[in-house]
Design a protein around this motif. Structure first.
Motif, PDB file in Angstrom:
ATOM      1  N   MET A   1     -11.602 -11.717 -11.295  1.00 17.83           N
ATOM      2  CA  MET A   1     -10.101 -11.531 -11.272  1.00 17.83           C
ATOM      3  C   MET A   1      -9.517 -11.755 -10.078  1.00 17.83           C
ATOM      4  N   ALA A   2      -8.267 -12.505 -10.041  1.00 15.53           N
ATOM      5  CA  ALA A   2      -7.714 -12.765  -8.840  1.00 15.53           C
ATOM      6  C   ALA A   2      -6.881 -11.473  -8.622  1.00 15.53           C
ATOM      7  N   MET A   3      -6.600 -11.045  -7.156  1.00 21.38           N
ATOM      8  CA  MET A   3      -5.987  -9.957  -6.770  1.00 21.38           C
ATOM      9  C   MET A   3      -4.831 -10.498  -6.055  1.00 21.38           C
ATOM     10  N   ARG A   4      -3.524  -9.724  -6.200  1.00 22.84           N
ATOM     11  CA  ARG A   4      -2.436  -9.980  -5.145  1.00 22.84           C
ATOM     12  C   ARG A   4      -1.766  -8.952  -4.946  1.00 22.84           C
ATOM     13  N   PHE A   5      -1.569  -8.361  -3.690  1.00 23.47           N
ATOM     14  CA  PHE A   5      -0.841  -7.258  -3.297  1.00 23.47           C
ATOM     15  C   PHE A   5       0.065  -7.437  -2.599  1.00 23.47           C
ATOM     16  N   ASP A   6       1.269  -6.675  -2.737  1.00 21.35           N
ATOM     17  CA  ASP A   6       2.355  -6.526  -1.832  1.00 21.35           C
ATOM     18  C   ASP A   6       2.494  -5.138  -1.459  1.00 21.35           C
ATOM     19  N   LEU A   7       2.262  -4.733  -0.294  1.00 23.32           N
ATOM     20  CA  LEU A   7       2.456  -3.459   0.128  1.00 23.32           C
ATOM     21  C   LEU A   7       3.206  -3.129   1.588  1.00 23.32           C
ATOM     22  N   THR A   8       3.902  -2.286   1.560  1.00 26.11           N
ATOM     23  CA  THR A   8       4.383  -1.923   2.972  1.00 26.11           C
ATOM     24  C   THR A   8       4.448  -0.320   3.029  1.00 26.11           C
ATOM     25  N   VAL A   9       3.988   0.116   4.056  1.00 25.28           N
ATOM     26  CA  VAL A   9       3.702   1.620   4.259  1.00 25.28           C
ATOM     27  C   VAL A   9       4.335   1.973   5.631  1.00 25.28           C
ATOM     28  N   GLU A  10       5.269   2.796   5.605  1.00 23.19           N
ATOM     29  CA  GLU A  10       5.732   3.488   6.936  1.00 23.19           C
ATOM     30  C   GLU A  10       4.918   4.184   7.722  1.00 23.19           C
ATOM     31  N   SER A  11       5.000   3.956   8.806  1.00 24.39           N
ATOM     32  CA  SER A  11       4.085   4.570   9.941  1.00 24.39           C
ATOM     33  C   SER A  11       3.856   6.020   9.816  1.00 24.39           C
ATOM     34  N   GLY A  12       2.878   6.732   9.844  1.00 23.60           N
ATOM     35  CA  GLY A  12       2.641   8.117   9.871  1.00 23.60           C
ATOM     36  C   GLY A  12       2.756   8.826   8.511  1.00 23.60           C
ATOM     37  N   VAL A  13       2.693   7.991   7.302  1.00 23.28           N
ATOM     38  CA  VAL A  13       2.655   8.647   5.940  1.00 23.28           C
ATOM     39  C   VAL A  13       1.210   8.802   5.623  1.00 23.28           C
ATOM     40  N   PHE A  14       1.294   9.413   4.647  1.00 14.82           N
ATOM     41  CA  PHE A  14      -0.078   9.746   3.710  1.00 14.82           C
ATOM     42  C   PHE A  14       0.177   8.946   2.375  1.00 14.82           C
ATOM     43  N   LEU A  15      -0.527   8.013   2.389  1.00 11.80           N
ATOM     44  CA  LEU A  15      -0.468   7.264   0.870  1.00 11.80           C
ATOM     45  C   LEU A  15      -1.770   7.370   0.214  1.00 11.80           C
ATOM     46  N   ALA A  16      -1.733   7.788  -1.084  1.00 16.57           N
ATOM     47  CA  ALA A  16      -2.878   7.679  -2.087  1.00 16.57           C
ATOM     48  C   ALA A  16      -2.963   6.738  -2.790  1.00 16.57           C
ATOM     49  N   LEU A  17      -3.957   6.030  -3.162  1.00 18.43           N
ATOM     50  CA  LEU A  17      -4.049   4.846  -4.088  1.00 18.43           C
ATOM     51  C   LEU A  17      -4.848   5.263  -5.221  1.00 18.43           C
ATOM     52  N   ILE A  18      -4.415   5.159  -6.533  1.00 20.65           N
ATOM     53  CA  ILE A  18      -5.018   5.457  -7.538  1.00 20.65           C
ATOM     54  C   ILE A  18      -5.070   4.430  -8.684  1.00 20.65           C
ATOM     55  N   GLY A  19      -5.988   4.511  -9.615  1.00 19.02           N
ATOM     56  CA  GLY A  19      -6.030   3.560 -10.685  1.00 19.02           C
ATOM     57  C   GLY A  19      -7.412   3.386 -11.209  1.00 19.02           C
ATOM     58  N   ALA A  37     -11.551 -11.062   3.752  1.00 18.49           N
ATOM     59  CA  ALA A  37     -10.634 -11.943   4.120  1.00 18.49           C
ATOM     60  C   ALA A  37      -9.524 -12.413   2.813  1.00 18.49           C
ATOM     61  N   PRO A  38      -8.330 -12.450   2.915  1.00 17.57           N
ATOM     62  CA  PRO A  38      -7.631 -13.048   2.116  1.00 17.57           C
ATOM     63  C   PRO A  38      -7.796 -14.581   2.073  1.00 17.57           C
ATOM     64  N   GLU A  39      -7.266 -15.026   0.631  1.00 20.41           N
ATOM     65  CA  GLU A  39      -7.252 -16.464   0.742  1.00 20.41           C
ATOM     66  C   GLU A  39      -5.925 -17.001   0.978  1.00 20.41           C
ATOM     67  N   ALA A  40      -4.837 -16.146   1.125  1.00 23.77           N
ATOM     68  CA  ALA A  40      -3.567 -16.596   1.532  1.00 23.77           C
ATOM     69  C   ALA A  40      -2.819 -15.155   1.902  1.00 23.77           C
ATOM     70  N   GLY A  41      -1.807 -15.335   2.582  1.00 24.05           N
ATOM     71  CA  GLY A  41      -0.544 -14.409   2.703  1.00 24.05           C
ATOM     72  C   GLY A  41      -0.955 -13.676   4.100  1.00 24.05           C
ATOM     73  N   SER A  42      -0.345 -12.640   4.370  1.00 22.73           N
ATOM     74  CA  SER A  42      -0.209 -12.076   5.861  1.00 22.73           C
ATOM     75  C   SER A  42      -0.746 -10.714   5.700  1.00 22.73           C
ATOM     76  N   ILE A  43      -1.163 -10.174   6.888  1.00 25.58           N
ATOM     77  CA  ILE A  43      -1.511  -8.759   7.010  1.00 25.58           C
ATOM     78  C   ILE A  43      -1.033  -8.209   8.321  1.00 25.58           C
ATOM     79  N   ARG A  44       0.016  -7.328   8.377  1.00 26.50           N
ATOM     80  CA  ARG A  44       0.638  -6.883   9.644  1.00 26.50           C
ATOM     81  C   ARG A  44       0.567  -5.381   9.611  1.00 26.50           C
ATOM     82  N   LEU A  45      -0.098  -4.903  10.825  1.00 30.28           N
ATOM     83  CA  LEU A  45      -0.383  -3.511  11.163  1.00 30.28           C
ATOM     84  C   LEU A  45       0.357  -3.211  12.407  1.00 30.28           C
ATOM     85  N   PHE A  46       1.324  -2.543  12.094  1.00 31.14           N
ATOM     86  CA  PHE A  46       2.218  -1.976  13.295  1.00 31.14           C
ATOM     87  C   PHE A  46       2.952  -3.071  14.135  1.00 31.14           C
TER      88      PHE A  46
END
Length: 222
Positions: A1-19, A37-46
């Motif tokens: 199954m191909a996976m594609r994520f688009d997520l932006t999280v503000e610094s300092g928050v508590f985020l739960a992932l369910i599913g 490693a992703p096949e494409a895209g970008s991952i930016r942390l801080f």
């Protein structure tokens, strides 16, 4: 199954992932941490692009369900292993480990063998190991670390994480299969299904929504 994520999280928050199982929750954490490693895209942390950086060079610490502790070592040594190899035997590292153990409720456990600990205590040591990295690794990823604990212990551990988040300004992302616990601990919640982030909202709002495809069925099964 191909996976594609688009997520932006503000610094300092508590985020739960369910599913549901197989939705991609652990895969998302592994991508952030650098274990996959992703096949494409970008991952930016801080603000920093981290694709291509190994896990040890990312501002991230991960705590897993199996806690990855070394049974033949004591608690203090296990905690110090979270630091850079060149510094783990320094006096500063020993002080940091002692302080981290105290902050997770294990004051005086520095020389206690890990093999003698309960499941909840072992997870506290794993969290302490993550905590010593907090100054340089302010993103804490939790991949179902409390799944083997009972409901009361899980609630206690979530309260501990929330207290540490507030004290140290951590950003926390938690994979969780208990929506009531997500409601208790997390400010925000994302529902994942079939390799996509279907919805992200404030936790209480998300869990009350009826317009999110698959969410009602998922909540009915948990």
């Amino acid at each position: 199954m191909a996976m594609r994520f688009d997520l932006t999280v503000e610094s300092g928050v508590f985020l739960a992932l369910i599913g549901p199982s197989g939705a991609g929750k652990s895969t998302l954490l592994n991508l952030i941490a650098g274990f996959e490693a992703p096949e494409a895209g970008s991952i930016r942390l801080f603000g920093q692009e981290v694709i291509g950086l190994p896990p040890a060079r990312r501002p991230v610490t991960t705590v897993f369900q199996d806690n990855n502790l070394f049974d033949h070592l004591n608690c203090g040594t296990n905690v110090r292993l979270g630091l850079l190899p060149a510094s783990i035997n320094s006096r500063a590292a020993q002080i940091a480990a002692t302080a981290a153990l105290a902050q997770v409720g294990l004051a005086g456990f520095d020389t206690r063998p890990v093999r003698d600990l309960s499941g909840g205590q072992r997870q506290r040591v794993a969290i302490a190991r993550a905590l010593v990295r907090a100054p340089t690794c302010p993103l804490l990823l939790l991949d179902e670390p409390f799944a083997a604990l009972g409901p009361a212990q899980r609630r206690d551990m979530l309260d501990l994480i929330e207290g540490l988040r507030q004290t140290h300004g951590l950003t926390v992302i938690l994979v969780n299969h208990h929506p009531d616990e997500a409601r208790h601990a997390a400010q925000f919640c994302a529902f994942l299904d079939a390799g996509r982030i279907v919805a992200l909202d404030e936790t209480t709002k998300l869990l009350a929504r009826s317009d999110v495809p698959g969410l009602t069925a998922y909540l009915g099964d948990t």
